[in-house]
Design a protein around this motif. Structure first.
Motif: not given
Length: 230
Positions: A66-69, A120-123
Motif C-alpha cells: 500500500d503506497e499510502k503508508v 497475509c492481509g490487514g484491517r
C-alpha cells in the motif's frame, strides 16, 4: 425470437438459483458471527493463503502492499508467533472517500521466516466513523466489544488462526484507563496513545485472544473494578 426469450428466461433462472445458493453458503459460514455496533467502522481483507511475494524487510513489504503508508504515521510494530503486525495512522485525503470522520488506523500483517516476509492481509479501523454519521452515541464498552468482535468473525478466524497459531485482537477507544481493562480476566498487552484532531485516543492490542465466548458474552472489568457481563 422465441428461442432467444427462452435463453434469457433460463439465464435469469440460473442467476437466481446461483444467487440463492451464495446467500445460503454465506449464511452458513457466518452462522456464529455477531455484528455488534460501536462508534468505529471496521473493514478487513485477509487471504486464505499467504501472498506469493517475499520481501527482505517490513518497510519494503509495506510500500509494495500500500503506497499510502508514505503519508501515514507508524504507531507501533509488534511481533508474536512469527507474525509481524504494523499499525499505521492516517487520514483519508479525499472527502468523497469518507463522508464521516476521516481518521483511521490501518494494521498490516506479515508472516516472518528465514527467507523474509510475506503479506497475509490487514484491517482498517475508521475512528468514530459510525458515530459521526449517526445520531446514536456509543459507550466505550460498546465500542470496545464491537472492535473485539472483529477478531471473532468466522472469515477472520478461518484465515488466520491456523497460520498465526493465535487470534490477535485490537481496537481504538477514547477510554483513558484502557490499559487496566481485562477481557474474561485476560489483560491487554499493549496500549499506544494517538492524537486525532486534538483529541486523545488509545490503540489497544491483545496478542492472542484466549476467550472462546462470544463477544456479547465476554466479561469486561475496568480499572474501577466495575464489571460488564455481556
Amino acid at each position: 425470437m422465441i428461442k432467444k426469450k427462452k435463453k434469457i428466461i433460463i439465464a435469469i433462472i440460473v442467476f437466481v438459483i446461483v444467487f440463492i445458493c451464495i446467500c445460503i453458503i454465506m449464511s452458513y459460514l457466518h452462522r456464529d458471527d455477531e455484528f455488534l455496533k460501536g462508534a468505529n467502522g471496521n473493514a478487513m481483507t485477509y487471504i486464505n493463503d499467504v501472498h506469493p511475494n517475499k520481501y527482505k524487510s517490513v518497510d519494503e513489504a509495506l510500500l509494495d502492499v500500500d503506497e499510502k503508508v508514505k503519508s501515514e504515521k507508524q504507531l507501533c510494530q509488534t511481533e508474536y508467533n512469527g507474525v509481524v503486525h504494523v499499525y499505521m495512522q492516517g487520514k483519508f485525503q479525499n472527502k468523497e472517500e469518507n463522508e464521516g470522520n476521516t481518521s483511521y488506523v490501518n494494521c498490516f500483517d506479515f508472516m516472518k521466516d528465514n527467507e523474509g516476509y510475506t503479506y497475509c492481509g490487514g484491517r482498517v479501523l475508521n475512528i468514530d466513523f459510525v458515530e459521526s454519521l449517526a445520531e446514536d452515541s456509543y459507550t466505550w464498552e460498546e465500542t470496545f466489544v464491537s472492535d473485539l468482535s472483529q477478531s471473532m468473525l468466522h472469515t477472520f478466524k478461518a484465515s488466520v488462526e491456523k497460520k498465526y497459531k493465535a487470534i490477535p485482537a485490537w481496537g481504538v477507544t477514547d477510554y483513558s484507563d484502557i490499559s487496566n481493562v481485562t477481557v474474561d480476566d485476560q489483560k491487554i498487552d499493549e496500549v499506544h496513545e494517538l492524537d486525532v484532531d486534538g483529541k486523545t485516543y488509545y490503540l489497544w492490542i491483545i496478542n492472542d485472544l484466549k476467550t472462546r465466548n462470544k463477544a456479547s458474552e465476554v466479561r469486561i472489568e475496568s480499572v474501577d473494578k466495575t464489571t460488564q457481563n455481556r
